[in-house]
Scaffold this motif. Sequence first.
Motif, PDB file in Angstrom:
ATOM      1  N   ASP A  47     -13.781   4.580  -4.218  1.00 12.52           N
ATOM      2  CA  ASP A  47     -12.507   3.953  -3.846  1.00 12.52           C
ATOM      3  C   ASP A  47     -12.741   2.840  -2.836  1.00 12.52           C
ATOM      4  N   ILE A  48     -11.846   1.871  -2.858  1.00 12.32           N
ATOM      5  CA  ILE A  48     -11.803   0.852  -1.826  1.00 12.32           C
ATOM      6  C   ILE A  48     -10.390   0.873  -1.257  1.00 12.32           C
ATOM      7  N   TRP A  49     -10.295   1.102   0.035  1.00 10.16           N
ATOM      8  CA  TRP A  49      -9.015   1.191   0.726  1.00 10.16           C
ATOM      9  C   TRP A  49      -8.862   0.006   1.666  1.00 10.16           C
ATOM     10  N   VAL A  50      -7.742  -0.676   1.580  1.00  9.71           N
ATOM     11  CA  VAL A  50      -7.386  -1.685   2.570  1.00  9.71           C
ATOM     12  C   VAL A  50      -6.296  -1.047   3.419  1.00  9.71           C
ATOM     13  N   THR A  51      -6.636  -0.800   4.665  1.00 15.62           N
ATOM     14  CA  THR A  51      -5.707  -0.147   5.589  1.00 15.62           C
ATOM     15  C   THR A  51      -5.388  -1.130   6.702  1.00 15.62           C
ATOM     16  N   SER A  52      -4.108  -1.330   6.951  1.00 19.99           N
ATOM     17  CA  SER A  52      -3.764  -2.363   7.933  1.00 19.99           C
ATOM     18  C   SER A  52      -2.336  -2.206   8.433  1.00 19.99           C
ATOM     19  N   PHE A  53      -2.049  -2.949   9.486  1.00 18.61           N
ATOM     20  CA  PHE A  53      -0.679  -3.123   9.914  1.00 18.61           C
ATOM     21  C   PHE A  53      -0.057  -4.166   8.994  1.00 18.61           C
ATOM     22  N   PRO A  54       1.234  -4.096   8.727  1.00 17.88           N
ATOM     23  CA  PRO A  54       1.866  -5.168   7.949  1.00 17.88           C
ATOM     24  C   PRO A  54       1.682  -6.517   8.655  1.00 17.88           C
ATOM     25  N   LYS A  55       1.614  -7.552   7.876  1.00 15.81           N
ATOM     26  CA  LYS A  55       1.527  -8.933   8.371  1.00 15.81           C
ATOM     27  C   LYS A  55       0.243  -9.194   9.165  1.00 15.81           C
ATOM     28  N   SER A  56      -0.858  -8.537   8.773  1.00 16.89           N
ATOM     29  CA  SER A  56      -2.116  -8.754   9.488  1.00 16.89           C
ATOM     30  C   SER A  56      -3.218  -9.263   8.566  1.00 16.89           C
ATOM     31  N   GLY A  57      -2.833  -9.838   7.441  1.00 17.47           N
ATOM     32  CA  GLY A  57      -3.823 -10.365   6.512  1.00 17.47           C
ATOM     33  C   GLY A  57      -4.116  -9.442   5.346  1.00 17.47           C
ATOM     34  N   THR A  58      -3.242  -8.477   5.112  1.00 19.56           N
ATOM     35  CA  THR A  58      -3.467  -7.488   4.055  1.00 19.56           C
ATOM     36  C   THR A  58      -3.572  -8.132   2.676  1.00 19.56           C
ATOM     37  N   THR A  59      -2.627  -8.975   2.325  1.00 16.50           N
ATOM     38  CA  THR A  59      -2.614  -9.582   0.992  1.00 16.50           C
ATOM     39  C   THR A  59      -3.863 -10.433   0.785  1.00 16.50           C
ATOM     40  N   ILE A 128      -6.878   0.578  -3.317  1.00 18.01           N
ATOM     41  CA  ILE A 128      -5.686   1.177  -2.726  1.00 18.01           C
ATOM     42  C   ILE A 128      -5.360   0.485  -1.412  1.00 18.01           C
ATOM     43  N   LYS A 129      -4.092   0.160  -1.251  1.00 25.42           N
ATOM     44  CA  LYS A 129      -3.607  -0.465  -0.015  1.00 25.42           C
ATOM     45  C   LYS A 129      -2.676   0.523   0.678  1.00 25.42           C
ATOM     46  N   THR A 130      -2.745   0.538   2.009  1.00 32.85           N
ATOM     47  CA  THR A 130      -1.812   1.360   2.762  1.00 32.85           C
ATOM     48  C   THR A 130      -1.577   0.773   4.144  1.00 32.85           C
ATOM     49  N   HIS A 131      -0.381   1.015   4.654  1.00 29.31           N
ATOM     50  CA  HIS A 131      -0.050   0.655   6.025  1.00 29.31           C
ATOM     51  C   HIS A 131       0.099   1.915   6.889  1.00 29.31           C
ATOM     52  N   LEU A 132      -0.273   3.058   6.337  1.00 31.95           N
ATOM     53  CA  LEU A 132      -0.173   4.296   7.108  1.00 31.95           C
ATOM     54  C   LEU A 132      -1.223   4.322   8.211  1.00 31.95           C
ATOM     55  N   PRO A 133      -0.893   4.929   9.343  1.00 35.14           N
ATOM     56  CA  PRO A 133      -1.895   5.064  10.402  1.00 35.14           C
ATOM     57  C   PRO A 133      -2.984   6.062  10.001  1.00 35.14           C
ATOM     58  N   TRP A 134      -4.116   5.981  10.670  1.00 37.42           N
ATOM     59  CA  TRP A 134      -5.287   6.816  10.380  1.00 37.42           C
ATOM     60  C   TRP A 134      -4.923   8.295  10.258  1.00 37.42           C
TER      61      TRP A 134
END
Length: 164
Positions: A47-59, A128-134
């Motif tokens: 899996d590859i997970w992109v985990t981030s706060f919204p509006k921090s370069g996720t897209t 997989i993308k998520t904005h959930l905290p750790w």
Amino acid sequence: MDQEQEVFKHFVNPLKAGVTKFKGVMLPVCFKDYAKEIEDMEVRDTDIWVTSFPKSGTTWTQEMVYLIVSDLDYEGAKETLDKRFLHLESGILMDFKGYKANHPEFQCVDYLIEPIKVIKNLKCRRLIKTHLPWDLLPLEIRNGTKKPKVSIPFFYSILVFIYV
């Protein structure tokens, strides 16, 4: 008026039932229905997970990661990002499942109604993308049982730990 009531006032419509605190984080009320499923979710080392706060370069990060793992498949990149890189909590931010139960005529793609189920059933490498905290990510990631590649965008700088 406390913070929760203020947010609730602006977070209610037919697809949003409001917010509540879950482990100290303000989340949509329906998150409680998905929390255990996310925590127990089987994670794959591929899996590859992109985990981030919204509006921090996720897209931007998602696009870069997709192109890297697809060997610069620009034709494939024309497909919408939501289909190439599934958003773990898309069915949580907006309660598409609950809305569809009350409005059977509502048409919506599966990955918005039940994103976790769709992710679980993917046979290929999962992006997989998520904005959930750790603390709310699957247990296998948090305890190190599985070692997916995790990318954390940071103000348009990118830390990507993947092997192509």
